[in-house]
Design a protein around this motif. Structure first.
Motif, PDB file in Angstrom:
ATOM      1  N   UNK A 131      -6.060  -1.368  -8.875  1.00 19.40           N
ATOM      2  CA  UNK A 131      -6.847  -2.485  -8.977  1.00 19.40           C
ATOM      3  C   UNK A 131      -6.826  -2.669  -6.973  1.00 19.40           C
ATOM      4  N   UNK A 132      -7.581  -3.598  -6.415  1.00 15.00           N
ATOM      5  CA  UNK A 132      -8.395  -4.493  -5.908  1.00 15.00           C
ATOM      6  C   UNK A 132      -7.166  -4.391  -4.642  1.00 15.00           C
ATOM      7  N   UNK A 133      -7.046  -3.776  -3.162  1.00 18.63           N
ATOM      8  CA  UNK A 133      -5.457  -3.786  -3.006  1.00 18.63           C
ATOM      9  C   UNK A 133      -5.710  -4.736  -1.306  1.00 18.63           C
ATOM     10  N   UNK A 134      -5.051  -5.642  -0.745  1.00 24.56           N
ATOM     11  CA  UNK A 134      -4.924  -5.860   0.108  1.00 24.56           C
ATOM     12  C   UNK A 134      -3.528  -4.704   0.952  1.00 24.56           C
ATOM     13  N   UNK A 135      -3.837  -3.594   1.601  1.00 25.97           N
ATOM     14  CA  UNK A 135      -2.751  -2.643   1.918  1.00 25.97           C
ATOM     15  C   UNK A 135      -2.117  -3.602   3.198  1.00 25.97           C
ATOM     16  N   UNK A 136      -0.788  -3.162   3.142  1.00 26.11           N
ATOM     17  CA  UNK A 136       0.239  -3.460   4.127  1.00 26.11           C
ATOM     18  C   UNK A 136       0.740  -1.598   4.428  1.00 26.11           C
ATOM     19  N   UNK A 137       1.091  -1.319   5.598  1.00 27.02           N
ATOM     20  CA  UNK A 137       1.297  -0.019   5.585  1.00 27.02           C
ATOM     21  C   UNK A 137       2.889  -0.072   6.899  1.00 27.02           C
ATOM     22  N   UNK A 138       3.666   0.103   5.453  1.00 27.75           N
ATOM     23  CA  UNK A 138       5.333  -0.580   6.074  1.00 27.75           C
ATOM     24  C   UNK A 138       5.612   0.408   6.447  1.00 27.75           C
ATOM     25  N   UNK A 139       5.494   2.277   6.354  1.00 22.72           N
ATOM     26  CA  UNK A 139       5.400   2.831   6.873  1.00 22.72           C
ATOM     27  C   UNK A 139       5.659   3.031   7.689  1.00 22.72           C
ATOM     28  N   UNK A 140       4.325   2.829   7.718  1.00 26.79           N
ATOM     29  CA  UNK A 140       4.353   2.473  10.073  1.00 26.79           C
ATOM     30  C   UNK A 140       4.588   1.951  10.354  1.00 26.79           C
ATOM     31  N   UNK A 141       4.976   0.301   9.782  1.00 25.11           N
ATOM     32  CA  UNK A 141       5.791  -0.525  10.244  1.00 25.11           C
ATOM     33  C   UNK A 141       6.923   0.358  10.396  1.00 25.11           C
ATOM     34  N   UNK A 144      -0.473  -2.536  11.069  1.00 26.70           N
ATOM     35  CA  UNK A 144       0.773  -3.448  11.658  1.00 26.70           C
ATOM     36  C   UNK A 144       0.669  -3.389  13.611  1.00 26.70           C
ATOM     37  N   UNK A 145       1.604  -4.293  13.618  1.00 28.48           N
ATOM     38  CA  UNK A 145       1.586  -3.972  15.032  1.00 28.48           C
ATOM     39  C   UNK A 145       3.325  -4.734  15.802  1.00 28.48           C
ATOM     40  N   UNK A 146       4.289  -4.543  16.473  1.00 25.93           N
ATOM     41  CA  UNK A 146       5.069  -4.508  16.921  1.00 25.93           C
ATOM     42  C   UNK A 146       5.277  -5.737  17.485  1.00 25.93           C
TER      43      UNK A 146
END
Length: 356
Positions: A158-168, A342-344
Motif C-alpha cells: 500500500x501507499x504509506x506515510x512512514x514513521x520510523x519507530x525503530x529510530x525513535x 522523528x526527533x527527540x
C-alpha cells in the motif's frame, strides 16, 4: 445527433486551459485553484453533460467523489485525533468529507469497515495505523485508493506515510544512556506482530542498550483485548500506572522508564509519584508521540515527535494522487512511500541517573 461535449468545451466555458480543467476534474493538484474555480468547473461539467472515456459524469455531491473513510483504533488518544485533523485540513480544502470509523483493534470490526467502504464506493480509505489484516487492505486497494500511516512493512503493498519507530526507540535509548542510565524498562500495552510500532520502538531501545556496555533493558507488557479497550476509556493511562508499579516492585534498581506512548506515560508518571519517588531525580520518564498535553509545564514529558499533523496531510495527498491516477489510467498502479524523520524533544521528565 447532439455533439459530444469534450474537455475542450468545458475548458472554453470556464475560461481555462484543458489541462487545468483535467486537473480539477481528476482532483490532481487541485489546490492550485481557488474554491470558486473548482466549483465552477464541476458545475459546468455536470450541466453540460461531460463524460470521460469511462462514461463517468462529474458532480460535486456524488458520495464516491467526496467521501473518505478514516480507520483508526480509537479517538481518545490525541495521537490519532491529531492525525485525523491533519487529514481533514487537507481533505476539506479539496472538497472532500471524512467519516471516522473506530476498530478498538478488533479485526472483525476492521474487516466490516473495509467491506462497507467497498459497498459504498467511497472515494478512498486512510488507515491512521497499519492495518491488522494487510491482505484484506491490499484486496480493497485494488478497488479503492488506500493509504496507511505507520511503520513500513514488507507485507504491506500500500501507499504509506512512514514513521520510523525503530529510530525513535534508538533516540530515546541514546538520550537516557547519555544521561548515565543503565537500568531501563520499557512499558507497553499489547506487544505483538499486529502492533508493529510498539515492537519497533522496543527493538530500537534494545539496539541502543546493546551498544552500551552494562546497559540492561527490562520489558513489561500487558495484553489488552478489544472488548476491554472499548469498555475502558482510560485503558492506556491505567495500563501505564499498573505496569509502573509492577516494574518498581520487581526491578527496584530501574532508574529510567520508557512508555510505549505518551498516554501510557501519564499513568506511569502518577504511579511513580504515588510511590513517593521524584521525576526525574529518582526516576526518569520518556514517551513517544509528543501529543499536546506532554508540553504542559506540570507534565513536561520527554517524548519523540513524529509530525503527526503533517503525516495526516501527506496521507490525504497520497490518496488524492491515487484517485487522479485511477481517473487517468483506470487502475491504481503506483505505491508511494513518504517518510517523516522523528526527533527527540527533551523536557523536564528526564535527567541524569541518580548516584548509587
Amino acid at each position: 445527433m447532439p455533439k459530444k461535449v469534450t474537455l475542450k468545451d468545458v475548458a472554453a466555458a470556464a475560461g481555462l486551459s484543458p489541462a487545468s480543467v483535467s486537473m480539477i476534474l481528476n482532483r490532481r493538484s487541485i489546490n492550485r485553484f481557488n474554491d470558486e474555480t473548482v466549483r465552477q468547473v464541476f458545475a459546468l461539467a455536470e450541466s453540460m453533460g461531460y463524460q470521460n472515456g469511462k462514461k463517468q459524469s462529474y458532480s460535486l455531491i456524488a458520495p464516491a467523489d467526496t467521501l473518505i473513510f478514516i480507520i483508526c483504533p480509537s479517538v481518545f488518544n490525541p495521537f490519532y485525533t491529531t492525525i485525523i485533523q491533519g487529514i481533514e485540513i487537507a481533505a476539506r480544502r479539496q472538497g472532500f468529507v471524512t467519516s471516522v470509523r473506530t476498530t478498538y483493534w478488533d479485526t472483525t470490526t476492521e474487516k466490516e469497515i473495509m467491506e462497507q467502504a467497498r459497498r459504498l464506493h467511497v472515494a478512498g480509505v486512510i488507515f491512521a495505523m497499519i492495518p491488522q489484516q494487510p491482505q484484506l487492505a491490499y484486496e480493497l486497494s485494488r478497488r479503492l485508493p488506500v493509504v496507511a500511516i505507520g511503520d513500513r512493512r514488507g507485507d504491506l503493498e500500500l501507499a504509506t506515510v512512514d514513521m520510523n519507530n525503530f529510530t525513535a526507540g534508538q533516540l530515546v535509548g541514546k538520550h537516557l544512556l547519555d544521561l548515565g542510565h543503565r537500568r531501563i524498562a520499557y512499558l507497553s500495552t499489547t506487544l505483538n506482530e499486529q502492533h508493529t510500532s510498539r515492537v519497533r520502538r522496543c527493538e530500537g531501545l534494545q539496539a541502543a542498550c546493546q551498544d552500551c556496555e552494562g546497559a540492561q533493558l527490562s520489558v513489561f507488557a500487558k495484553e489488552i483485548t478489544p472488548d476491554f479497550e472499548l469498555s475502558h476509556v482510560d485503558v492506556e493511562y491505567a495500563t501505564g500506572y499498573e505496569l509502573a508499579l509492577s516494574c518498581l516492585a520487581q526491578k527496584p534498581e530501574t532508574t529510567a522508564l520508557v512508555a510505549v506512548n505518551d498516554m501510557v506515560a501519564y499513568g506511569v508518571y502518577n504511579a511513580v509519584c504515588d510511590k513517593g519517588l521524584r521525576i526525574p531525580q529518582d526516576i526518569s520518564l520518556c514517551g513517544f508521540d509528543n501529543i499536546f498535553p506532554s508540553r504542559l509545564r506540570g507534565i513536561s514529558l520527554t517524548s519523540v515527535d513524529n509530525s503527526l499533523t503533517d503525516c495526516g496531510q501527506s496521507a490525504f495527498q497520497l490518496l488524492q494522487e491515487e484517485i487522479a491516477g485511477y481517473h487517468s489510467q483506470g487502475k491504481f498502479t503506483s505505491i508511494t512511500h513518504v517518510e517523516y524523520k522523528c526527533r527527540l524533544v527533551a523536557r523536564a521528565s528526564s535527567g541524569p541517573a541518580p548516584r548509587g
